[in-house]
Design an enzyme around this catalytic site. Structure first.
Site, PDB file in Angstrom:
ATOM      1  N   ASP A  33       2.124  42.170  49.456  1.00 48.67           N
ATOM      2  CA  ASP A  33       2.323  43.161  50.540  1.00 48.67           C
ATOM      3  C   ASP A  33       3.499  44.087  50.188  1.00 48.67           C
ATOM      4  O   ASP A  33       4.506  44.103  50.879  1.00 48.67           O
ATOM      5  CB  ASP A  33       2.568  42.454  51.882  1.00 48.67           C
ATOM      6  CG  ASP A  33       3.786  41.527  51.887  1.00 48.67           C
ATOM      7  OD1 ASP A  33       4.222  41.082  50.797  1.00 48.67           O
ATOM      8  OD2 ASP A  33       4.330  41.255  52.978  1.00 48.67           O
ATOM      9  N   HIS A  87      13.145  36.466  46.762  1.00 53.14           N
ATOM     10  CA  HIS A  87      11.959  35.741  47.234  1.00 53.14           C
ATOM     11  C   HIS A  87      10.785  35.866  46.242  1.00 53.14           C
ATOM     12  O   HIS A  87      10.481  34.935  45.498  1.00 53.14           O
ATOM     13  CB  HIS A  87      11.533  36.281  48.603  1.00 53.14           C
ATOM     14  CG  HIS A  87      12.565  36.109  49.681  1.00 53.14           C
ATOM     15  ND1 HIS A  87      13.086  34.890  50.040  1.00 53.14           N
ATOM     16  CD2 HIS A  87      13.157  37.013  50.496  1.00 53.14           C
ATOM     17  CE1 HIS A  87      13.947  35.039  51.025  1.00 53.14           C
ATOM     18  NE2 HIS A  87      14.017  36.314  51.309  1.00 53.14           N
TER      19      HIS A  87
HETATM   20  C1  BDR Z   1       8.906  37.163  52.266  1.00 54.69           C
HETATM   21  O1  BDR Z   1       8.749  38.080  53.351  1.00 54.69           O
HETATM   22  C2  BDR Z   1       8.674  39.408  52.871  1.00 54.69           C
HETATM   23  O2  BDR Z   1       9.517  40.257  53.600  1.00 54.69           O
HETATM   24  C3  BDR Z   1       9.088  39.367  51.428  1.00 54.69           C
HETATM   25  O3  BDR Z   1       8.379  40.320  50.674  1.00 54.69           O
HETATM   26  C4  BDR Z   1       8.766  37.962  50.991  1.00 54.69           C
HETATM   27  O4  BDR Z   1       7.446  37.856  50.525  1.00 54.69           O
HETATM   28  C5  BDR Z   1      10.238  36.453  52.411  1.00 54.69           C
HETATM   29  O5  BDR Z   1      10.265  35.709  53.594  1.00 54.69           O
HETATM   30 CA    CA Z   2       6.160  39.828  49.991  1.00 53.58          CA
END
Ligand code: BDR
Ligand code: CA
Length: 318
Positions: A10, A242
């Site tokens: 995403d 992340h």
């Molecule tokens: C996840 O949430 C999204 O905002 C980031 O892209 C990542 O995949 C972290 O909690």
């Molecule tokens: Ca993400």
């Protein structure tokens, strides 16, 4: 032979950083991107995925448009406050030239994995709707994937959108529960490890000094994200890493310590989106975790080594 991966994503600032990392990793061959709502709506995620393959001079990589809505729950707010309304920190990137392919994300995953059994790992960096839909289309995916590595969840730490839930799981908890209980070889790269990895502003400046198109882009989209982290995490001078951590796991699993346990996802109530492992597994009375497949849960990470790996790959010439 490089490991073939499909990234379900995403984009999103850290998604972009993960995809660009994967495209530079000699251990990996990115055979497609599939898109999902989360940080932005799916239409924009698709546009951003196309922008990224073009930025990386890889317009040959197919991009498949995924689900627009979660399986059961209404669509929750997309993360404009984290990633900007454009998903790239409000940086006004040019439109992509390319178009998504015809098959949906779920159809594309099924076609690719079933055509090459045992060869493709699915790496998810967003809500898990597309993976659940792909399983519904073709249950034999369970044996045909090489693995599933997902950035999501929080096994032994608080969430990041509620005390219980991490964002990717929270946005489609029903899909996440399907994915965790499917029985395919699954690794969870959750907040237990990703919050231990921090890219500081100095680290990003160091990347920028490589002077490539890729590092320039990363440096351009990052200020909005850094500001969010600074405001949300008590002045933190940096960002949690992340989505690139999920890619790093596929490149080099020895960066992580894991434990095995069945994981169920809570789908309603105040703990919606909680990824709850059963570390006991020897109860007198059967429960919702009994006889469920084991997930590998990342519980620790060599953050310094991961950051070195990221830097050494992302600064390679374009
Ligand atoms: C996840 O949430 C999204 O905002 C980031 O892209 C990542 O995949 C972290 O909690
Ligand atoms: Ca993400």
């Amino acid at each position: 032979m490089p490991q073939k991966i499909i990234i379900d994503t995403d984009p999103g600032i850290d998604d972009a950083m993960a995809i660009l990392f994967a495209l530079k990793a000699p251990e990996l061959e990115v055979v497609g991107l599939t898109t999902i709502y989360g940080n932005v709506h799916t239409d924009l995620a698709t546009q951003n995925a196309l922008r990224l393959v073009e930025l990386a001079h890889r317009p040959d990589i197919p991009v498949a448009h995924g689900a627009d809505l979660p399986l059961v729950t209404p669509l929750k707010q997309v993360a404009h406050h984290v990633h900007g309304v454009d998903g790239f920190g409000n940086t006004n990137q040019p439109p992509p030239r390319g178009k998504p392919i015809d098959p949906s994300a779920a159809q594309f995953i099924v076609e690719m994995v079933m055509a090459q059994p045992g060869e493709i790992t699915l790496v998810s960096t967003g809500p898990l709707t597309n993976l659940a839909l792909a399983l519904a289309l073709e249950p034999r995916l369970i044996e045909a994937v090489a693995g599933v590595v997902l950035m999501g969840g929080a096994a032994f730490v608080n969430g990041n959108v509620t005390p219980a839930a991490e964002a990717n799981i929270y946005k489609d908890p029903h899909a996440a529960d399907v994915v965790f209980t499917a029985g395919w070889p699954l690794t969870m790269v959750g907040l237990d490890v990703t919050t231990k990895i921090v890219m500081t502003s100095d680290y990003i400046a160091d990347l920028r000094s490589a002077g490539t198109r890729t590092t320039h882009f990363i440096d351009t989209i990052n200020p909005f994200y850094m500001t969010y982290y600074c405001q949300t995490y008590h002045g933190l001078n940096g960002m949690h890493v992340h989505d690139p951590a999920a890619i790093a796991y596929v490149v080099d699993p020895s960066l992580f310590a894991t434990l095995s346990a069945p994981v169920r996802v809570i789908t309603d109530g105040i703990a919606t989106g909680l990824t709850l492992p059963d570390c006991h597994q020897d109860w007198d009375i059967p429960n919702g975790w009994t006889d469920q497949p084991l997930a590998q849960i990342c519980i620790d990470v060599d953050a310094a080594r991961l950051l070195n790996l990221y830097r050494s790959y992302i600064t390679r010439p374009d």
